[in-house]
Design a protein around this motif. Sequence first.
Motif, PDB file in Angstrom:
ATOM      1  N   TYR A  50       5.505  -5.086   3.420  1.00  0.00           N
ATOM      2  CA  TYR A  50       5.243  -6.274   2.603  1.00  0.00           C
ATOM      3  C   TYR A  50       6.561  -6.973   2.302  1.00  0.00           C
ATOM      4  N   LYS A  51       7.537  -6.169   1.868  1.00  0.00           N
ATOM      5  CA  LYS A  51       8.857  -6.737   1.596  1.00  0.00           C
ATOM      6  C   LYS A  51       9.465  -7.306   2.869  1.00  0.00           C
ATOM      7  N   MET A  54       8.141 -10.651   3.372  1.00  0.00           N
ATOM      8  CA  MET A  54       8.723 -11.560   2.376  1.00  0.00           C
ATOM      9  C   MET A  54      10.137 -11.967   2.776  1.00  0.00           C
ATOM     10  N   ARG A  55      10.889 -10.978   3.218  1.00  0.00           N
ATOM     11  CA  ARG A  55      12.289 -11.272   3.570  1.00  0.00           C
ATOM     12  C   ARG A  55      12.350 -12.239   4.743  1.00  0.00           C
ATOM     13  N   TRP A  58      11.620 -15.691   3.584  1.00  0.00           N
ATOM     14  CA  TRP A  58      12.794 -16.235   2.885  1.00  0.00           C
ATOM     15  C   TRP A  58      13.828 -16.746   3.895  1.00  0.00           C
ATOM     16  N   ILE A 174       5.242  -3.423 -10.490  1.00  0.00           N
ATOM     17  CA  ILE A 174       5.289  -4.864 -10.738  1.00  0.00           C
ATOM     18  C   ILE A 174       3.863  -5.366 -10.981  1.00  0.00           C
ATOM     19  N   TRP A 220      -1.651 -18.759  -0.121  1.00  0.00           N
ATOM     20  CA  TRP A 220      -1.199 -18.613   1.270  1.00  0.00           C
ATOM     21  C   TRP A 220      -1.552 -19.828   2.100  1.00  0.00           C
ATOM     22  N   CYS A 253       5.183 -20.060  -2.641  1.00  0.00           N
ATOM     23  CA  CYS A 253       5.984 -18.838  -2.832  1.00  0.00           C
ATOM     24  C   CYS A 253       6.250 -18.650  -4.321  1.00  0.00           C
ATOM     25  N   CYS A 256       3.204 -17.842  -6.546  1.00  0.00           N
ATOM     26  CA  CYS A 256       2.716 -16.469  -6.472  1.00  0.00           C
ATOM     27  C   CYS A 256       3.699 -15.512  -7.131  1.00  0.00           C
ATOM     28  N   HIS A 257       4.984 -15.732  -6.924  1.00  0.00           N
ATOM     29  CA  HIS A 257       5.982 -14.830  -7.523  1.00  0.00           C
ATOM     30  C   HIS A 257       5.867 -14.822  -9.044  1.00  0.00           C
ATOM     31  N   THR A 260       2.996 -12.493  -9.789  1.00  0.00           N
ATOM     32  CA  THR A 260       2.851 -11.153  -9.223  1.00  0.00           C
ATOM     33  C   THR A 260       4.126 -10.339  -9.045  1.00  0.00           C
ATOM     34  N   ARG A 265      14.201 -10.927  -8.860  1.00  0.00           N
ATOM     35  CA  ARG A 265      14.856 -10.234  -7.753  1.00  0.00           C
ATOM     36  C   ARG A 265      15.949 -11.133  -7.215  1.00  0.00           C
ATOM     37  N   VAL A 267      17.134 -11.526  -4.223  1.00  0.00           N
ATOM     38  CA  VAL A 267      16.703 -12.260  -3.032  1.00  0.00           C
ATOM     39  C   VAL A 267      15.234 -12.590  -3.205  1.00  0.00           C
ATOM     40  N   MET A 268      14.907 -13.828  -3.509  1.00  0.00           N
ATOM     41  CA  MET A 268      13.486 -14.147  -3.643  1.00  0.00           C
ATOM     42  C   MET A 268      13.180 -15.625  -3.424  1.00  0.00           C
TER      43      MET A 268
HETATM   44  C1  HEC Z   1       0.327 -14.421  -2.712  1.00  0.00           C
HETATM   45  C2  HEC Z   1       1.577 -13.953  -3.235  1.00  0.00           C
HETATM   46  C3  HEC Z   1       2.894 -14.273  -2.595  1.00  0.00           C
HETATM   47  C4  HEC Z   1       3.245 -15.368  -1.839  1.00  0.00           C
HETATM   48  C5  HEC Z   1       2.397 -16.572  -1.424  1.00  0.00           C
HETATM   49  C6  HEC Z   1       4.633 -15.182  -1.499  1.00  0.00           C
HETATM   50  N1  HEC Z   1       5.120 -14.027  -2.051  1.00  0.00           N
HETATM   51 FE1  HEC Z   1       7.029 -13.317  -1.902  1.00  0.00          FE
HETATM   52  N2  HEC Z   1       6.549 -11.729  -3.072  1.00  0.00           N
HETATM   53  C7  HEC Z   1       5.297 -11.454  -3.584  1.00  0.00           C
HETATM   54  C8  HEC Z   1       5.331 -10.201  -4.306  1.00  0.00           C
HETATM   55  C9  HEC Z   1       4.168  -9.539  -5.015  1.00  0.00           C
HETATM   56  C10 HEC Z   1       6.662  -9.724  -4.224  1.00  0.00           C
HETATM   57  C11 HEC Z   1       7.235  -8.435  -4.808  1.00  0.00           C
HETATM   58  C12 HEC Z   1       7.118  -7.346  -3.778  1.00  0.00           C
HETATM   59  C13 HEC Z   1       7.671  -6.015  -4.250  1.00  0.00           C
HETATM   60  O1  HEC Z   1       8.656  -6.001  -4.966  1.00  0.00           O
HETATM   61  O2  HEC Z   1       7.098  -4.985  -3.869  1.00  0.00           O
HETATM   62  C14 HEC Z   1       7.392 -10.700  -3.436  1.00  0.00           C
HETATM   63  C15 HEC Z   1       8.727 -10.575  -3.122  1.00  0.00           C
HETATM   64  C16 HEC Z   1       9.444 -11.479  -2.357  1.00  0.00           C
HETATM   65  C17 HEC Z   1      10.828 -11.313  -1.988  1.00  0.00           C
HETATM   66  C18 HEC Z   1      11.715 -10.151  -2.385  1.00  0.00           C
HETATM   67  C19 HEC Z   1      11.593  -9.042  -1.362  1.00  0.00           C
HETATM   68  C20 HEC Z   1      12.542  -7.903  -1.658  1.00  0.00           C
HETATM   69  O3  HEC Z   1      13.334  -7.590  -0.794  1.00  0.00           O
HETATM   70  O4  HEC Z   1      12.471  -7.360  -2.771  1.00  0.00           O
HETATM   71  C21 HEC Z   1      11.167 -12.399  -1.219  1.00  0.00           C
HETATM   72  C22 HEC Z   1      12.496 -12.668  -0.566  1.00  0.00           C
HETATM   73  C23 HEC Z   1       9.986 -13.252  -1.122  1.00  0.00           C
HETATM   74  N3  HEC Z   1       8.957 -12.656  -1.825  1.00  0.00           N
HETATM   75  C24 HEC Z   1       9.932 -14.436  -0.427  1.00  0.00           C
HETATM   76  C25 HEC Z   1       8.799 -15.241  -0.315  1.00  0.00           C
HETATM   77  C26 HEC Z   1       8.770 -16.551   0.312  1.00  0.00           C
HETATM   78  C27 HEC Z   1       9.975 -17.253   0.883  1.00  0.00           C
HETATM   79  C28 HEC Z   1       7.481 -17.009   0.231  1.00  0.00           C
HETATM   80  C29 HEC Z   1       6.912 -18.323   0.702  1.00  0.00           C
HETATM   81  C30 HEC Z   1       7.225 -18.818   2.003  1.00  0.00           C
HETATM   82  C31 HEC Z   1       6.707 -15.972  -0.445  1.00  0.00           C
HETATM   83  N4  HEC Z   1       7.534 -14.931  -0.774  1.00  0.00           N
HETATM   84  C32 HEC Z   1       5.355 -16.086  -0.726  1.00  0.00           C
HETATM   85  C33 HEC Z   1       4.169 -12.252  -3.457  1.00  0.00           C
HETATM   86  C34 HEC Z   1       4.087 -13.447  -2.743  1.00  0.00           C
END
Ligand code: HEC
Length: 274
Positions: A50-51, A54-55, A58, A174, A220, A253, A256-257, A260, A265, A267-268
Amino acid sequence: MKLAAFLLSLCVACLLVACGAGDNTDNAPAKPAASLDDQSDRDWRFRSQYKAHMRHLWIDCNRAAGAGRGELEPTWHEIRASATDISARATLMGGYWADIEARCATVVECAEDHDRIGASDELKALGASCDGCHLATWSPAFLHVTLDTMDGWLKNQPAKPGVGEVDTEPPPAIPNREAMKELWFHLQMAEMRVEQWQLEDLKSELEKIRTVAAQRAHLWRTVGDNAGLLLKLSTSRKRDGMKQAYLAMTSGCVGCHAQTAGGERQVMTPMPWE
Ligand code: HEC
Ligand code: HEC
């Protein structure tokens, strides 16, 4: 004897390195960086996919912003590639939620038609969408893939449940995890209501799941649709509207952050367009 002394000093050196790691705020394991193709490296078990998603999101956002903002001609192919990856990941994640949202409605339809088997089957499919995402996003360790499991698989033996080391580092507490636990509770309750055919209660459990699924699917879609727009604009080399599309995309992004992700963080949040 010389060899023993050498090994001993090596051990002491290892211990020293290990002690040094205690001061490391990142808690990085005390060992030299593994070569990219180190076959003995199994630490990837502890990486949350999942991370990882996300990365990459980003990185993609920052590449798109870096390539598109400012006065100079944008680096179009960079924006196209980034938007394509964002769109694919948003479609993957959002797809599970959209499926869950749709199945909540189908279970209710079946229930209203007095179709017990249909309702029960649809609820199972709903649960499979939850777990489909878990298989795609949890760390292998959180999925109970231990070193023993892996050794077994390498010897063509099925995993023995509960054998071997356990994951001592569950994901961080979280808000997302709390939300997940609630979903799980409502899913269990819904299963029980189907079994006992208590329709009003079944509907109220499903409505709780549906609300969350719809919110996530929407977030999303916001990300994915605007990534699609960025792709379209950059394909036809149109600068007008790119900034707005980027802003709308990253609002998904950030939105949602806020709900949730919990504590800040490092990097986020993706770079702003300007
Ligand atoms: C529907 C929810 C949701 C969406 C949409 C979302 N995120 Fe996240 N994001 C999360 C959650 C929940 C976490 C925390 C995950 C964890 O710490 O386990 C997170 C964590 C992150 C992190 C930190 C990861 C780390 O290394 O700790 C980054 C970077 C990130 N998101 C980037 C993005 C970007 C850029 C977008 C949009 C293009 C996005 N996210 C869209 C829910 C979302
Ligand atoms: C789009 C992906 C996705 C969907 C869909 C999803 N989950 Fe999750 N779920 C996660 C992630 C990510 C975690 C946290 C694991 C981590 O941080 O590595 C999680 C964790 C969980 C946990 C473990 C909580 C804990 O503290 O151990 C449960 C239980 C759970 N989810 C239930 C559900 C249920 C029930 C549904 C469906 C109604 C569902 N999830 C749908 C991604 C998803």
